[in-house]
Design an enzyme around this catalytic site. Structure first.
Site, PDB file in Angstrom:
ATOM      1  N   GLU A   1      -1.684  -1.088 -72.669  1.00  0.00           N
ATOM      2  CA  GLU A   1      -2.473  -0.491 -73.748  1.00  0.00           C
ATOM      3  C   GLU A   1      -1.680  -0.569 -75.047  1.00  0.00           C
ATOM      4  OE1 GLU A   1      -4.398   3.769 -75.175  1.00  0.00           O
ATOM      5  OE2 GLU A   1      -2.867   3.717 -73.604  1.00  0.00           O
TER       6      GLU A   1
ATOM      7  N   CYS B   1      -0.461  -0.376 -84.130  1.00  0.00           N
ATOM      8  CA  CYS B   1      -0.036  -1.692 -84.612  1.00  0.00           C
ATOM      9  C   CYS B   1      -0.107  -1.668 -86.132  1.00  0.00           C
ATOM     10  CB  CYS B   1      -0.930  -2.796 -84.042  1.00  0.00           C
ATOM     11  SG  CYS B   1      -0.537  -4.436 -84.662  1.00  0.00           S
TER      12      CYS B   1
ATOM     13  N   VAL C   1       2.030  -3.016 -90.050  1.00  0.00           N
ATOM     14  CA  VAL C   1       3.099  -3.584 -90.872  1.00  0.00           C
ATOM     15  C   VAL C   1       3.023  -2.893 -92.224  1.00  0.00           C
ATOM     16  CG1 VAL C   1       3.992  -5.660 -92.007  1.00  0.00           C
ATOM     17  CG2 VAL C   1       3.065  -5.810 -89.692  1.00  0.00           C
TER      18      VAL C   1
ATOM     19  N   THR D   1       0.791 -11.565 -87.064  1.00  0.00           N
ATOM     20  CA  THR D   1       0.522 -12.595 -86.049  1.00  0.00           C
ATOM     21  C   THR D   1       1.764 -12.881 -85.221  1.00  0.00           C
ATOM     22  OG1 THR D   1      -1.208 -13.638 -87.390  1.00  0.00           O
ATOM     23  CG2 THR D   1      -0.154 -15.007 -85.716  1.00  0.00           C
TER      24      THR D   1
ATOM     25  N   TYR E   1     -11.277  -1.251 -89.439  1.00  0.00           N
ATOM     26  CA  TYR E   1     -10.388  -2.037 -90.288  1.00  0.00           C
ATOM     27  C   TYR E   1      -9.498  -2.983 -89.475  1.00  0.00           C
ATOM     28  CZ  TYR E   1     -11.751   1.678 -93.505  1.00  0.00           C
ATOM     29  OH  TYR E   1     -12.480   2.554 -94.266  1.00  0.00           O
TER      30      TYR E   1
END
EC number: 2.3.1.48
Length: 796
Positions: free
Chosen positions: A536, A540, A542, A553, A578
């Site tokens: 899971e 995530c 940056v 990526t 988003y």
């Protein structure tokens, strides 16, 4: 859930002579009872698994805690009439003793046997047989613990004993944790020796090079069955060596390579695939000495055609390899070593059951059959130390043949390897490429290209980190975790900060962190569920001023490779409105491949978010995937240019359209056939889907009924052909084709024929020409094309 245990460092070796391991440390020399001991374990497991269910419950009850009311603390059912010690010998073909009743009381807690095995009522036979296998491994290790005199060895036996015992109690799967997960070094010994052959012998003629390949295979196979000396013996023999480092690798070898050979409930690896240069240096000297000594002792047993190979070429091969092993700047140990364009690679060494055989190599060895069915892989190999390929395995890979010697049929339309190599040498040679300088990234470069270049220059780093309750906190890791908490909190403002903190610092969660200039600029927080087969992804992100640089990526690609290494091939995540676009670019979709029963109750549900999944392909190197695709495009472009250069004639443009013609047949275009285009026969492609389905179904049924179709009925099992899926990148079988046909995947005959051809090509790629599988592939292929022609799908 998977159970794991830490293994003490520097633990001595495990043997398997007779009913308990032999004393460790006799490097390379195997005991005569080794195969017998391992065979005995396999036979016992087969007998126990064939027992009636009540007998199985009795056996598992001994290792199952009591679940009667009142919080009984009994950790295993004990019979009122324990067997004598030692037990009397079992006469041949003796009938199995009758299983006790589930109402039989326990000698320890007086509760019935049924109270100890209530958790097994609805367990499948397959799962019960797996647990029974662990039971026999536990009993074997128990014997080892009591018979072993060396304290370090005893400690390892006891650690593994406790691990497997816990797995039975909790119905989990054993996971051995010794320092870290394999592979421990890169490149591996196997890759290093492969590089050595290319580096030193690629200039030789085909037949001479093939001799070197055979010697390399012999050497690699020997390492996989080599018995390491104990750290104490190492210290006595070479007191100046790094014994502490040797202990670390020794423990890893013991846990991952040696013990699993006879305790098959533990995961097993080949030493040549998980160790590298450091390990090889620690064993090479004594190994070389004993190999050559045995070669001299067995020289009279060698046939004349093998004496020169073993007595002359092998010592020279070892001497040259020794120089590269101990050299400080040998190129063969570089991860960026470029394999030469000529010469074949050494195939993956596949472990197999040992057989008693002389020193020389036999190309068609006989398998070892056991009374209980199947074959076993013992801890100590009774074959000669110079044997290159122990027999008995199914579908072993063939030795590589050079292009000029290979007689295997190629796939229709395949491009000659010589041409591919020539094109590759052009596109990788800057002096041969025309055009502007390409020092800057092109407008069409991949999203992760800039990030990949920064990683190579050391500008950015990737680390998988997590909090731990078992070890003293590392200050740097704690600082990075705090940095990750800040990045996630800033980039995910709608997520409560306390919730982010709890998950980032939760020991069950890990985070792949992106580090730039010593600080965290991004990361992916995740939790792995190995038993459920998925991971899971929780957070995530940056940091905003570092976005649109390909970091997201490249971060995800690193996470994919990390999970392929740990054999977890599915991602699940809840993405808000988003994030959906980002996850789609990374291969996620709303079509979830994981069964709902596997993840319901395991993953966190977020209101207003969309569940997305991604299935990983273990054959894809994700961090280099865009580079590979780019290179493939360049190769195709160059091949097209070459084809165009061969067509010297220039035809005038078509004038028929000016005269009012709306369309013309492709084959009527002047020069079209000279380009290699071939018209599709009108009767070849069936346009009616139902008619095509019926025709293909009839052909597939006839193929499956053919007497030579038996090797291809189902996918190749990993335990029957170790390394198969490293050699064969695109496996195919008749069962998969049947499923594809049923789902109407085959919309054209070409798709159907391509899959069928892949079955035959894979078989010939993996198996030697003299094998039964190879012959079955040829005969079945001939039959298949006969039926295809009869159906009118291709020209007769």
């Amino acid at each position: 859930m998977s159970e794991s245990t830490g293994i003490p460092q520097g633990s001595p070796a495990v043997g398997a002579a007779g009913s308990a391991p032999a004393a460790p440390g006799v490097g390379g020399t195997e005991c005569s009872g080794a195969a017998v001991g391992s065979a005995r374990i396999a036979v016992k497991k087969a007998q126990l698994r064939s027992s009636p269910r009540p007998k199985k419950l009795e056996k598992l009850g001994v290792y199952s805690s009591c679940k009667a009311e009142g919080a009984c603390k009994c950790n295993g059912w004990k019979s009122q009439n324990p067997p004598p010690t030692p037990p009397p010998p079992t006469p041949p073909r003796a009938e199995q003793p009758t299983a006790v009743s589930l109402m039989e009381p326990c000698r320890s807690c007086s509760h019935a046997l049924g109270d100890h095995v209530t958790h097994l009522e609805n367990v499948s036979e397959e799962e019960m047989n797996r647990l029974l296998g662990i039971v026999l491994d536990v009993e074997y290790l128990y014997t080892c613990v009591h018979k072993e005199e060396d304290p370090d060895t005893k400690q390892v036996y006891f650690s593994l004993f406790k691990l497997l015992r816990k797995c039975i109690l909790q119905m989990g799967r054993p996971v051995v944790e010794a320092l870290e997960s394999p592979p421990f070094e890169k490149p591996s010994i196997e890759q290093g020796v492969n590089n050595f052959v290319q580096y030193k012998f690629s200039h030789l003629p085909s037949k001479e090079r093939q001799t070197i390949v055979e010697l390399a295979k012999m050497f690699l196979n020997q390492i996989n069955y080599w018995q390491l000396e104990t750290p104490s013996q190492k210290r006595q023999r070479a007191p100046d060596d790094d014994v502490a480092g040797y202990k670390v690798n020794y423990t890893r070898w013991l846990c991952y390579c040696n013990v699993p050979q006879f305790c098959d409930s533990l995961p097993r690896y080949e030493a040549t695939q998980i160790f590298g240069r450091i390990f090889l240096r620690s064993v090479f000297t004594i190994m070389r000495k004993q190999l050559l000594e045995q070669a001299r002792q067995e020289k009279d047993k060698l046939p004349p055609e093998k004496r020169t190979l073993i007595l002359t070429h092998f010592p020279k091969f070892l001497s040259m390899l020794e120089e590269e092993v101990y050299s400080h700047n040998s190129p063969i140990w570089s991860e960026n070593f470029m394999i030469g364009l000529s010469g074949g690679q050494i195939p993956t060494v596949v472990s197999a059951p040992p057989v008693n055989r002389s020193l020389y190599y036999s190309s068609s060895p006989a398998p070892v059959e056991l009374a209980g069915g199947g074959s076993v892989s013992p801890a100590r190999k009774t074959a000669s130390v110079l044997e290159p390929n122990p027999g008995g395995e199914k579908r072993k890979p063939a030795e590589p043949l050079s292009h000029e010697d290979s007689k295997r049929p190629r796939v229709v339309g395949d491009i000659p390897m010589e041409l591919i190599n020539e094109v590759m040498s052009t596109i990788t040679d800057p002096t041969a490429m025309l055009g502007p300088e390409t020092s800057l990234l092109s407008a069409h470069s991949a999203r992760d290209e800039a990030a990949r270049l920064e990683e190579r220059r050391g500008v950015i780093e990737f680390h998988v980190i997590g909090n731990s309750l078992n070890q003293k906190p590392n200050k740097k890791i704690l600082m990075w975790l705090v940095g990750l908490q800040n990045v996630f909190s800033h980039q995910l403002p709608r997520m409560p900060k306390e919730y982010i903190t709890r998950l980032v610092f939760d020991p069950k969660h890990k985070t792949l962190s992106l580090i730039k200039d010593g600080r965290v600029i991004g990361g992916i927080c995740f939790r792995m569920f190995p038993t459920q087969g998925f991971t899971e992804i929780v957070f995530c992100a940056v940091t905003s001023n570092e976005q649109v640089k390909g970091y997201g990526t490249h971060l995800m690609n690193h996470l994919k490779e990390y999970h392929i290494k740990h054999e977890i091939l599915n991602f699940l995540t809840y993405a808000d409105e988003y994030a959906i676009g980002y996850f789609k670019k990374q291969g996620f979709s709303k079509d979830i491949k994981v069964p709902k029963s596997k993840y319901v109750g395991y993953i966190k549900d977020y209101e207003g978010a969309t569940l997305m999944g991604c299935e990983l392909n273990p054959c894809i190197p994700y961090t280099e995937f865009s580079v590979i695709i780019k290179k493939q495009k360049e190769i195709i472009k160059k091949l097209i240019e070459r084809k165009q250069a061969q067509i010297r004639k220039v035809y005038p443009g078509l004038s028929c359209f000016k005269e009012g013609v709306r369309q013309i047949a492709i084959e009527s275009i002047p020069g079209i056939r000279e380009t290699g285009w071939k018209p599709l026969g009108k009767s070849k492609e069936l346009k009616d889907p139902d008619q095509l389905y019926s025709t293909l179904k009839n052909i597939l049924t006839q193929v499956k009924s053919h007497p030579n179709a038996w090797p291809f009925m189902e996918p190749v099992k990993k335990n029957e052909a170790p390394g198969y899926y490293q050699v064969i990148r695109f496996p195919m079988d008749l069962k998969t084709m049947s499923e594809r046909l049923k789902s109407r995947y085959y919309t054209t005959r070409k798709l159907f024929m391509a899959d069928m051809q892949r079955i035959f090509t894979n078989c010939r790629e993996y198996n030697p020409p003299e094998s039964e599988y190879y012959k079955c592939a040829n005969l079945l292929e001939k039959f298949f094309y006969t039926k295809i022609k009869e159906a009118g799908l291709i020209d007769k």
